[in-house]
Design an enzyme around this catalytic site. Structure first.
Site, short mmCIF file in Angstrom:
data_model
loop_
_atom_site.label_atom_id
_atom_site.label_comp_id
_atom_site.label_asym_id
_atom_site.label_seq_id
_atom_site.Cartn_x
_atom_site.Cartn_y
_atom_site.Cartn_z
N GLY A 57 49.10 38.04 9.92
CA GLY A 57 50.37 37.45 9.51
C GLY A 57 50.28 36.01 9.44
N CYS A 84 42.96 39.22 13.09
CA CYS A 84 43.63 38.08 12.88
C CYS A 84 44.84 37.74 13.79
CB CYS A 84 43.97 37.71 11.48
SG CYS A 84 44.29 36.12 10.77
N TYR A 85 46.07 37.57 13.30
CA TYR A 85 47.24 37.35 14.23
C TYR A 85 47.36 38.47 15.14
CZ TYR A 85 52.11 36.42 15.34
OH TYR A 85 53.44 36.23 16.05
N HIS A 171 38.83 39.30 8.61
CA HIS A 171 39.78 40.84 7.93
C HIS A 171 38.35 41.56 7.45
CE1 HIS A 171 43.47 39.20 7.81
NE2 HIS A 171 42.84 37.75 7.88
N GLU A 173 39.26 44.63 6.33
CA GLU A 173 40.00 45.55 5.27
C GLU A 173 39.75 44.74 3.95
OE1 GLU A 173 41.39 43.40 7.38
OE2 GLU A 173 43.26 42.53 6.61
N ASP A 229 53.01 58.11 -12.29
CA ASP A 229 53.72 58.68 -11.42
C ASP A 229 54.52 59.91 -11.42
OD1 ASP A 229 52.50 56.40 -10.22
OD2 ASP A 229 54.27 55.32 -9.98
N LYS A 371 48.93 54.36 -4.97
CA LYS A 371 48.67 54.59 -6.40
C LYS A 371 47.23 55.27 -6.48
CE LYS A 371 50.16 53.89 -10.59
NZ LYS A 371 51.56 53.97 -11.14
#
Ligand code: XMP
Length: 515
Positions: A57, A84-85, A171, A173, A229, A371
């Site tokens: 964050g 991280c945060y 990170h 990710e 979608d 998605k």
């Protein structure tokens, strides 16, 4: 919450990467959900929940207005990964020291692995990671051990004495941390005992059962746009309730060339009503030049047409109690995030206002999916790969790509230009790598020469951008020979265009569409 599945909860402290964390977890076949960090913890571990992730964050744990966090989450005694945060909060919560860095560390770094048991099992001794932080942990909490460190960040990763809580300053990710996937997998399987029970096949079975139970004998109406979608929503509902699903596709006169025919053919098994409302839309657009007014006109006429169709359908089949919508998980997260929805730059046209007006309940079978999961689901349901991998196309269609007035002649011209772009991008094998590639028609004419004659015709613009969510975009560096081929073909094949330009603006500051 997905019943019967193991699940990870991610508390979002406002990181731009939170959705990526969720993606990485789901790629491992583990279901997860994102919750705002200020949500109150439950009194007991919810059924199926096997771990907790605290996201990064933008705040500092020292800020007066740092995002709120209730320690009750930690009292649940779930395995925890802090990023991280999230790491800094874990450190503070357990009596460690967090220091404000003199300079932010942002970008690539190498970390040395000091302990390759557990979280770092299978990771190279020196591995590349992505850092993006101001503060860092100076002193781990008592009993915690350092798992990895880098030159600028001695405590790059740490674990509690019992190994139930781990934390990373970098990170895992993002793709810039190449071995991040291994770290996420180790957390899931090693620490949380994840079995990987979340697959598209199981999702289809569960949703089919759920939709049948919800809808019973009722009827569902679905607005098909031709986009991924709504197509996947319709295919899933059709699998569940067959003839109780009724789809409406409205040709608003500003579709891409051939789109109406393609949709009619591809979805011929469904009860699909294809409405030719071209004249109504184009008459209503006559004389309108302002982009926002174009959107409003199209939105208004769409609702009128759709309501008429619904009324007709009601005469045919009786009461329609449900309206299907292709809402995706990112829209749901946006509305639950503690940051609130982001500012509206352009008013996007969708079927949002319809349910209240039509007194129908919403059915949104994709609201837990990202998605790329929707695309996989589409393939699982047997949709054509071209439909599933179709680039996004705005609701107001070519109207926002024709600058100035939208006339029948100008729509026809842009359809031809756009068809050339589409064909060339596809045959160059680039279509799926590009977020959007399309043509825009400018309201200017310029001088040219063809044969021995002077021409004074329209200018078209080619736009191709990379993006992950449409919020930001960078231009695609299309190969010069391809650019030249597209330009030559347009000018030779489309009468009325004698100049082609390439738009080289990023978003921000430009937007993807020209209007
Ligand atoms: P902009 O132009 O705002 O576009 O950078 C971001 C993404 O949104 C799409 N877009 C729209 N989609 N109705 C839609 O359904 C709209 O009015 C609309 N305007 C833009 C655009 O194509 C891009 O993917």
């Amino acid at each position: 919450m997905q019943q019967g599945h193991q699940s990870i909860l991610i508390l979002d402290f406002g990181s731009q990467y939170t959705q990526l964390i969720a993606r990485r977890i789901r790629e491992q076949g583990v279901y997860c959900e994102i919750r705002p960090c200020n949500e109150s913890p439950p009194s007991a571990v919810p059924a199926g929940t096997i771990g907790l992730v605290l996201s990064g964050g933008p705040a500092s744990v020292y800020d007066d207005d740092a995002p709120p966090f209730d320690d009750g989450w930690l009292a649940l005694d779930l395995p925890v990964l802090g990023i991280c945060y999230g790491m800094q909060m874990l450190a503070r919560a357990d009596g460690g020291q967090v220091a404000r860095a003199e300079a932010r560390e942002y970008g690539r770094a190498d970390v040395d692995v000091l302990d390759d048991d557990g979280l770092f099992a299978g990771v190279s001794p020196r591995t590349e990671v992505w850092m993006s932080h101001g503060d860092h942990v100076e002193e781990p909490p008592p009993g915690w051990r350092v798992l990895a460190s880098s030159r600028n960040c001695p405590v790059a990763a740490m674990a509690s004495a019992d190994g139930r809580r781990v934390a990373l300053q970098f990170h895992p990710e993002v793709t810039h941390t190449p071995e991040g996937v291994t770290l996420v997998r180790n957390f899931l399987t090693g620490m949380c005992g994840a079995r990987g029970d979340w697959t598209m096949g199981s999702f289809v079975d569960e949703q089919v059962a759920r939709v049948r139970e919800m809808v019973g004998e009722g009827h569902v109406l679905c607005a098909m746009s031709g986009g991924v979608d709504s197509a996947v929503t319709a295919a899933l509902l059709h699998r569940a309730i067959g003839p109780q699903l009724h789809c409406v596709f409205v040709d608003n006169g500003v579709l891409r060339k051939g789109e109406r025919k393609q949709v009619a053919e591809e979805f011929s098994e469904l009860d699909l009503r294809v409405v030719d409302a071209r004249d109504r839309f184009l008459d209503a657009l006559a004389g309108v030049e302002d982009p926002e007014r174009k959107r409003k006109v199209i939105g208004r006429v769409f609702i009128e047409v759709f309501e008429e169709e619904a009324a007709e359908l009601k005469d045919r089949v009786g009461e329609i109690s449900w309206l299907a919508q292709g809402t995706l998980y990112p829209d749901v997260i946006e509305s639950v995030s503690f940051r609130g929805p982001s500012a509206t730059i352009k008013s996007h046209h969708n079927v949002g206002g319809l349910p209240e007006r039509m007194r129908m309940s919403l059915i949104e079978p994709l609201r837990e999916l990202f998605k790329d999961e929707v695309r996989l689901l589409g393939l699982e349901l047997g949709l054509h790969a071209d439909r599933v991998y179709r680039q996004p196309f705005p609701g107001p269609g070519l109207a926002v790509r024709i600058l100035g007035e939208v006339t029948r002649a100008r729509v026809a011209l842009l359809q031809e230009v756009d068809a050339v772009v589409d064909e060339e991008i596809r045959s160059a094998g680039l279509y799926r790598d590009i977020w959007q590639s399309f043509a825009v028609l400018l309201p200017v004419q310029s001088v040219g020469v063809m044969g021995d004659a002077r021409t004074y015709e329209q200018a078209a613009v080619l736009r191709a951008v990379h993006s992950t969510d449409g919020m930001t975009a960078r231009i695609v560096r299309l190969p010069w020979p391809l650019l030249e081929r597209i330009s030559t073909r347009i000018i030779n094949e489309v009468r009325g265009v004698n100049r082609v330009c390439y738009d080289i603006s990023s978003k921000p500051p430009a937007t993807i569409e020209w209007e």
